[in-house]
Motif scaffolding. Sequence first.
Motif, PDB file in Angstrom:
ATOM      1  N   GLU A  56       1.114   1.426   8.517  1.00 21.33           N
ATOM      2  CA  GLU A  56       0.670   0.294   7.994  1.00 21.33           C
ATOM      3  C   GLU A  56       1.370  -0.073   6.467  1.00 21.33           C
ATOM      4  N   TYR A  57       1.695  -1.261   6.449  1.00 16.04           N
ATOM      5  CA  TYR A  57       2.408  -1.541   5.113  1.00 16.04           C
ATOM      6  C   TYR A  57       1.552  -2.636   4.444  1.00 16.04           C
ATOM      7  N   GLU A  58       1.527  -2.624   3.106  1.00 14.41           N
ATOM      8  CA  GLU A  58       1.081  -3.581   2.312  1.00 14.41           C
ATOM      9  C   GLU A  58       1.941  -3.661   1.248  1.00 14.41           C
ATOM     10  N   ALA A  59       2.046  -4.955   0.575  1.00 14.58           N
ATOM     11  CA  ALA A  59       2.928  -5.337  -0.680  1.00 14.58           C
ATOM     12  C   ALA A  59       2.431  -6.137  -1.388  1.00 14.58           C
ATOM     13  N   TYR A  60       2.762  -6.001  -2.862  1.00 15.08           N
ATOM     14  CA  TYR A  60       2.484  -7.208  -3.705  1.00 15.08           C
ATOM     15  C   TYR A  60       3.550  -8.208  -3.436  1.00 15.08           C
ATOM     16  N   THR A  61       3.174  -9.199  -2.686  1.00 11.92           N
ATOM     17  CA  THR A  61       4.385  -9.961  -2.039  1.00 11.92           C
ATOM     18  C   THR A  61       5.306 -10.697  -3.048  1.00 11.92           C
ATOM     19  N   SER A  62       4.869 -11.470  -3.926  1.00 19.69           N
ATOM     20  CA  SER A  62       5.530 -12.196  -4.935  1.00 19.69           C
ATOM     21  C   SER A  62       6.621 -11.102  -5.778  1.00 19.69           C
ATOM     22  N   MET A  63       6.151 -10.164  -6.019  1.00 19.34           N
ATOM     23  CA  MET A  63       6.768  -9.149  -6.992  1.00 19.34           C
ATOM     24  C   MET A  63       7.794  -8.420  -6.054  1.00 19.34           C
ATOM     25  N   ALA A  64       7.376  -8.121  -4.774  1.00 18.49           N
ATOM     26  CA  ALA A  64       8.236  -7.498  -3.790  1.00 18.49           C
ATOM     27  C   ALA A  64       9.494  -8.635  -3.478  1.00 18.49           C
ATOM     28  N   GLU A  65       9.274  -9.455  -3.359  1.00 18.55           N
ATOM     29  CA  GLU A  65      10.388 -10.692  -3.120  1.00 18.55           C
ATOM     30  C   GLU A  65      11.270 -10.775  -4.382  1.00 18.55           C
ATOM     31  N   THR A  66      10.818 -10.672  -5.547  1.00 14.26           N
ATOM     32  CA  THR A  66      11.515 -10.760  -6.720  1.00 14.26           C
ATOM     33  C   THR A  66      12.224  -9.702  -6.970  1.00 14.26           C
ATOM     34  N   GLU A  67      11.927  -8.569  -6.571  1.00 14.74           N
ATOM     35  CA  GLU A  67      12.659  -7.031  -6.646  1.00 14.74           C
ATOM     36  C   GLU A  67      13.722  -7.133  -5.515  1.00 14.74           C
ATOM     37  N   HIS A  84      26.833 -12.883   3.209  1.00 16.97           N
ATOM     38  CA  HIS A  84      25.121 -12.988   3.296  1.00 16.97           C
ATOM     39  C   HIS A  84      24.643 -11.758   3.264  1.00 16.97           C
ATOM     40  N   ILE A  85      23.227 -11.727   2.837  1.00 13.33           N
ATOM     41  CA  ILE A  85      22.346 -10.535   2.962  1.00 13.33           C
ATOM     42  C   ILE A  85      21.032 -11.142   3.529  1.00 13.33           C
ATOM     43  N   ALA A  86      20.561 -10.245   4.353  1.00 10.27           N
ATOM     44  CA  ALA A  86      19.105 -10.502   4.806  1.00 10.27           C
ATOM     45  C   ALA A  86      18.518  -9.289   4.709  1.00 10.27           C
ATOM     46  N   VAL A  87      17.313  -9.279   4.176  1.00 10.27           N
ATOM     47  CA  VAL A  87      16.234  -8.153   4.075  1.00 10.27           C
ATOM     48  C   VAL A  87      14.921  -8.550   4.856  1.00 10.27           C
ATOM     49  N   HIS A  88      14.402  -8.273   5.795  1.00 10.16           N
ATOM     50  CA  HIS A  88      13.291  -8.456   6.297  1.00 10.16           C
ATOM     51  C   HIS A  88      12.399  -7.110   6.377  1.00 10.16           C
ATOM     52  N   HIS A  89      11.028  -7.460   6.026  1.00 11.85           N
ATOM     53  CA  HIS A  89      10.331  -6.173   6.063  1.00 11.85           C
ATOM     54  C   HIS A  89       8.908  -6.769   6.372  1.00 11.85           C
ATOM     55  N   ARG A  90       8.465  -5.748   7.462  1.00  3.62           N
ATOM     56  CA  ARG A  90       7.032  -6.068   8.159  1.00  3.62           C
ATOM     57  C   ARG A  90       5.735  -5.638   7.372  1.00  3.62           C
ATOM     58  N   LEU A  91       4.972  -6.218   7.414  1.00  7.39           N
ATOM     59  CA  LEU A  91       3.582  -5.915   6.761  1.00  7.39           C
ATOM     60  C   LEU A  91       2.557  -5.498   7.666  1.00  7.39           C
ATOM     61  N   GLY A  92       1.565  -5.046   7.309  1.00  7.14           N
ATOM     62  CA  GLY A  92       0.345  -4.730   8.383  1.00  7.14           C
ATOM     63  C   GLY A  92       0.716  -3.576   9.405  1.00  7.14           C
ATOM     64  N   VAL A  93       0.338  -3.635  10.481  1.00  9.91           N
ATOM     65  CA  VAL A  93       0.493  -2.432  11.554  1.00  9.91           C
ATOM     66  C   VAL A  93       1.774  -2.596  12.121  1.00  9.91           C
ATOM     67  N   ILE A 130       6.131  -1.830  -2.045  1.00 10.14           N
ATOM     68  CA  ILE A 130       5.511  -2.023  -0.713  1.00 10.14           C
ATOM     69  C   ILE A 130       5.328  -0.590  -0.479  1.00 10.14           C
ATOM     70  N   TRP A 131       3.860  -0.376   0.198  1.00  7.83           N
ATOM     71  CA  TRP A 131       3.290   0.891   0.102  1.00  7.83           C
ATOM     72  C   TRP A 131       3.029   1.113   1.777  1.00  7.83           C
ATOM     73  N   LYS A 132       3.282   2.276   2.043  1.00  9.35           N
ATOM     74  CA  LYS A 132       3.124   2.543   3.552  1.00  9.35           C
ATOM     75  C   LYS A 132       1.938   3.611   3.699  1.00  9.35           C
ATOM     76  N   LYS A 133       1.409   3.396   4.806  1.00  5.72           N
ATOM     77  CA  LYS A 133       0.059   4.238   5.098  1.00  5.72           C
ATOM     78  C   LYS A 133       0.234   4.893   6.508  1.00  5.72           C
ATOM     79  N   GLU A 134       0.583   6.079   6.681  1.00  8.53           N
ATOM     80  CA  GLU A 134       0.608   6.967   7.930  1.00  8.53           C
ATOM     81  C   GLU A 134      -0.637   7.017   8.757  1.00  8.53           C
TER      82      GLU A 134
END
Length: 155
Positions: A56-67, A84-93, A130-134
Amino acid sequence: MEESEDVPKDFIKLKSEKLSVDEVSELVVSPYCGAVSLFIGTTRNNFEGKKVIHLEYEAYTSMAETEIKKICRDVRQKWPSVKHIAVHHRLGVVPITEASVIIAVSSPHRAESLEAVMYCINTLKASVPIWKKEIYEDEYSWKENKECFWANTEK
């Protein structure tokens, strides 16, 4: 296509839906580039002898996008030929075998795109909130990235 019509772009997305390798790689394709390099981080079914059920992932979305935007700027300074650069990260489960993060970079030649992809994932893990919970069979654990600068302070 005129070169001016294919200006370098950054595609950043944090979302709870399943990530698509095809979608991310297609974002960075350019007729001026002979290389598209990808990194796909997936959920594995084990960690240090424990059975992982999902992440499970959680993020401080606006700050994560800025970083992530800062990472893209850094990539363009280090490897000016990157298109071009693409970075897609999943949130939640995120179930076992599904992608947590997909990074794609296009450049005229492979060396720059491969180096840039490695820089992107390593820097993302070190600096993006972005924080990960196993989730295991009978417990869970919030994971710190070893690369994360705020996790390496004296306690």
